[in-house]
Design an enzyme around this catalytic site. Structure first.
Site, PDB file in Angstrom:
ATOM      1  N   ARG A  59       0.148 -20.153  14.978  1.00  0.00           N
ATOM      2  CA  ARG A  59       1.503 -20.551  14.401  1.00  0.00           C
ATOM      3  C   ARG A  59       2.435 -19.338  14.437  1.00  0.00           C
ATOM      4  NH1 ARG A  59       2.381 -23.219   8.488  1.00  0.00           N
ATOM      5  NH2 ARG A  59       4.552 -24.445   9.254  1.00  0.00           N
ATOM      6  N   MET A  65      -1.858 -37.464   5.769  1.00  0.00           N
ATOM      7  CA  MET A  65      -2.698 -36.886   5.166  1.00  0.00           C
ATOM      8  C   MET A  65      -2.841 -36.731   3.861  1.00  0.00           C
ATOM      9  SD  MET A  65      -3.683 -33.502   7.842  1.00  0.00           S
ATOM     10  CE  MET A  65      -4.749 -32.644   6.663  1.00  0.00           C
ATOM     11  N   LYS A  67     -15.725 -23.662   9.815  1.00  0.00           N
ATOM     12  CA  LYS A  67     -14.271 -23.040   9.706  1.00  0.00           C
ATOM     13  C   LYS A  67     -14.327 -21.603   9.697  1.00  0.00           C
ATOM     14  CE  LYS A  67     -11.031 -22.355   6.031  1.00  0.00           C
ATOM     15  NZ  LYS A  67     -10.109 -23.389   4.903  1.00  0.00           N
ATOM     16  N   GLY A  83      -2.274 -24.089  10.299  1.00  0.00           N
ATOM     17  CA  GLY A  83      -2.584 -25.445  10.501  1.00  0.00           C
ATOM     18  C   GLY A  83      -4.214 -25.832  10.549  1.00  0.00           C
ATOM     19  N   GLY A  90       5.019 -28.937   6.118  1.00  0.00           N
ATOM     20  CA  GLY A  90       4.272 -28.785   7.331  1.00  0.00           C
ATOM     21  C   GLY A  90       5.345 -28.998   8.494  1.00  0.00           C
ATOM     22  N   ARG A 148       3.368 -26.739   2.028  1.00  0.00           N
ATOM     23  CA  ARG A 148       4.842 -26.943   1.814  1.00  0.00           C
ATOM     24  C   ARG A 148       5.421 -28.528   2.462  1.00  0.00           C
ATOM     25  NH1 ARG A 148       7.755 -21.583   3.785  1.00  0.00           N
ATOM     26  NH2 ARG A 148       6.365 -22.295   5.760  1.00  0.00           N
ATOM     27  N   HIS A 163     -11.586 -17.811   9.538  1.00  0.00           N
ATOM     28  CA  HIS A 163     -10.271 -17.049   9.519  1.00  0.00           C
ATOM     29  C   HIS A 163     -10.432 -15.707  10.120  1.00  0.00           C
ATOM     30  CE1 HIS A 163      -7.795 -20.176   7.782  1.00  0.00           C
ATOM     31  NE2 HIS A 163      -8.381 -20.025   6.581  1.00  0.00           N
ATOM     32  N   THR A 177      -6.256 -26.683   8.319  1.00  0.00           N
ATOM     33  CA  THR A 177      -6.493 -27.735   7.463  1.00  0.00           C
ATOM     34  C   THR A 177      -6.510 -29.092   8.464  1.00  0.00           C
ATOM     35  OG1 THR A 177      -6.114 -26.947   5.621  1.00  0.00           O
ATOM     36  CG2 THR A 177      -6.779 -29.132   5.417  1.00  0.00           C
TER      37      THR A 177
HETATM   38  P1  A3P Z   1       3.669 -24.963   5.453  1.00  0.00           P
HETATM   39  O1  A3P Z   1       3.269 -24.194   4.311  1.00  0.00           O
HETATM   40  O2  A3P Z   1       4.731 -24.647   6.067  1.00  0.00           O
HETATM   41  O3  A3P Z   1       4.000 -26.560   4.777  1.00  0.00           O
HETATM   42  P2  A3P Z   1      -3.661 -23.904   6.601  1.00  0.00           P
HETATM   43  O4  A3P Z   1      -4.348 -25.212   6.546  1.00  0.00           O
HETATM   44  O5  A3P Z   1      -4.033 -23.027   7.747  1.00  0.00           O
HETATM   45  O6  A3P Z   1      -3.495 -23.281   5.580  1.00  0.00           O
HETATM   46  O7  A3P Z   1      -2.068 -24.221   7.092  1.00  0.00           O
HETATM   47  C1  A3P Z   1      -1.076 -24.720   6.163  1.00  0.00           C
HETATM   48  C2  A3P Z   1      -0.099 -25.199   6.805  1.00  0.00           C
HETATM   49  O8  A3P Z   1      -0.342 -26.409   7.811  1.00  0.00           O
HETATM   50  C3  A3P Z   1       1.179 -25.672   5.802  1.00  0.00           C
HETATM   51  O9  A3P Z   1       2.200 -25.376   6.131  1.00  0.00           O
HETATM   52  C4  A3P Z   1       0.748 -27.223   5.923  1.00  0.00           C
HETATM   53  O10 A3P Z   1       1.776 -27.998   5.545  1.00  0.00           O
HETATM   54  C5  A3P Z   1       0.499 -27.368   7.504  1.00  0.00           C
HETATM   55  N1  A3P Z   1       0.008 -28.569   7.656  1.00  0.00           N
HETATM   56  C6  A3P Z   1      -0.980 -29.342   7.085  1.00  0.00           C
HETATM   57  N2  A3P Z   1      -1.385 -30.436   7.426  1.00  0.00           N
HETATM   58  C7  A3P Z   1      -0.420 -30.902   8.168  1.00  0.00           C
HETATM   59  C8  A3P Z   1      -0.087 -32.111   9.205  1.00  0.00           C
HETATM   60  N3  A3P Z   1      -0.741 -33.146   9.119  1.00  0.00           N
HETATM   61  N4  A3P Z   1       1.124 -31.754  10.039  1.00  0.00           N
HETATM   62  C9  A3P Z   1       1.837 -30.624  10.102  1.00  0.00           C
HETATM   63  N5  A3P Z   1       1.628 -29.513   9.349  1.00  0.00           N
HETATM   64  C10 A3P Z   1       0.450 -29.524   8.334  1.00  0.00           C
END
Ligand code: A3P
Length: 292
Positions: free
Chosen positions: A133, A236, A108, A59, A257, A255, A110, A61
């Site tokens: 997560r 978003m 940012k 999460g 979210g 995917r 990781h 982003t």
């Molecule tokens: P999924 O693959 O389950 O969809 P990161 O930004 O750390 O790469 O994390 C990506 C995950 O955060 C993805 O999960 C993405 O869909 C989810 N994500 C991004 N924006 C989101 C939002 N506004 N609400 C909920 N989940 C979100």
């Protein structure tokens, strides 16, 4: 320009073509070059700086968008509103340019705690927000993100193999358990806020308020309503600014979210094995995750 070119002899290729680098003993993506990592470790942070940190696919982003909106610190696009020092991929800023950035500077990262931006986090002047997560969703989201895509590890293995690599701590950014627990241990430090993706999803408003308070921001009620209304997954996705167009196509990056997408990947046997590992690694730490 070949962004992976710096110190090419460092680059290793694992099973199924998975490219990686070992940095300080951890498996890292090819784009974590020694120069960028060094810059991120050495950066002198300021009290006004905000660093958001996570294991990939947790999460990041989403959190970055929230912080950008709360602080009112938007650049031309979301990905250009913060600096990702450790990565040679998105490294538009050199040390001099950083100095003239408008405050607060957003970073940012990781990295696990012992590899953090700016040195030892609880001794650094800046603020850190870590988001965690549940590892089943992280692992399956990461698989979706990496498999047969050519932007990072060039991985062409299957789900079973990926799950094993994840459990063995052999995917980029290393062992998930170590990563999350390394930050969890310092969750009570004054300059560290530890968040859960699932809480943000379920109690969005309360978590937003928690973040604003931690950052010392006094946001008017109407603005808070506006922010809450604009950080949902589809909002978003459908907003030019936050759709990460400069990075990737949204649908390839994310995917749905949701909480619990892992169920489409894990077999019953895989889930049992994962639960056993989870109990063993996480049990005594007191951390708790929502899995569905
Ligand atoms: P999924 O693959 O389950 O969809 P990161 O930004 O750390 O790469 O994390 C990506 C995950 O955060 C993805 O999960 C993405 O869909 C989810 N994500 C991004 N924006 C989101 C939002 N506004 N609400 C909920 N989940 C979100």
């Amino acid at each position: 320009e070949d962004l992976h070119a710096e110190v090419p002899e460092d680059l290793q290729i694992g099973e199924h073509g998975y490219k990686y680098r070992i940095v300080d003993g951890r498996v890292m993506p090819p784009y974590i070059t020694p120069r960028c990592y060094g810059l991120s470790r050495r950066i002198e942070t300021r009290p006004t700086d905000i660093c958001f940190v996570s294991y990939p696919k947790s999460g990041t982003t989403w959190l970055s968008y929230i912080i950008v909106l709360l602080t009112g610190n938007a650049g031309p696009s979301l990905e250009r509103s913060f600096c990702w020092l450790e990565s040679s991929w998105t490294h538009p800023i050199n040390e001099d340019e950083l100095g003239s950035d408008p405050k607060p500077r957003l970073f940012k990262s990781h990295m696990p705690y012992d590899m953090a931006l700016g040195g030892v986090p609880h001794q650094s002047p800046c603020k850190y927000i870590y988001i965690a997560r549940n590892p089943k969703d992280v692992c399956s989201s990461y698989y979706y993100f990496e498999s047969n895509k050519s932007w990072s590890g060039f991985y062409d293995g299957g789900w079973d193999h990926w799950l094993q690599m994840f459990q063995d701590g052999k995917v980029h950014r290393g062992d998930w358990f170590h990563h999350v627990l390394s930050w969890w241990e310092y969750r009570d430090a004054d300059n560290i806020l530890f968040l859960h993706y699932e809480h943000l999803k379920r109690n969005t408003r309360a978590e937003l308020e928690k973040i604003a308070k931690f950052l010392g921001l006094d946001i008017p009620l109407e603005r808070m309503d506006e922010i809450e209304g604009s950080i949902g997954f589809s909002a978003m996705k459908n907003t030019e600014f936050s759709a990460m167009k400069g990075v990737k196509e949204f649908g390839k990056f994310f995917r749905k979210g949701e909480i619990g997408s892992w169920k489409e990947y894990f077999t019953v046997a895989q889930n049992d094995r994962f639960d056993a590992l989870y109990q063993q690694r996480v049990d005594s730490s007191g951390i708790d995750f929502i899995f569905e």
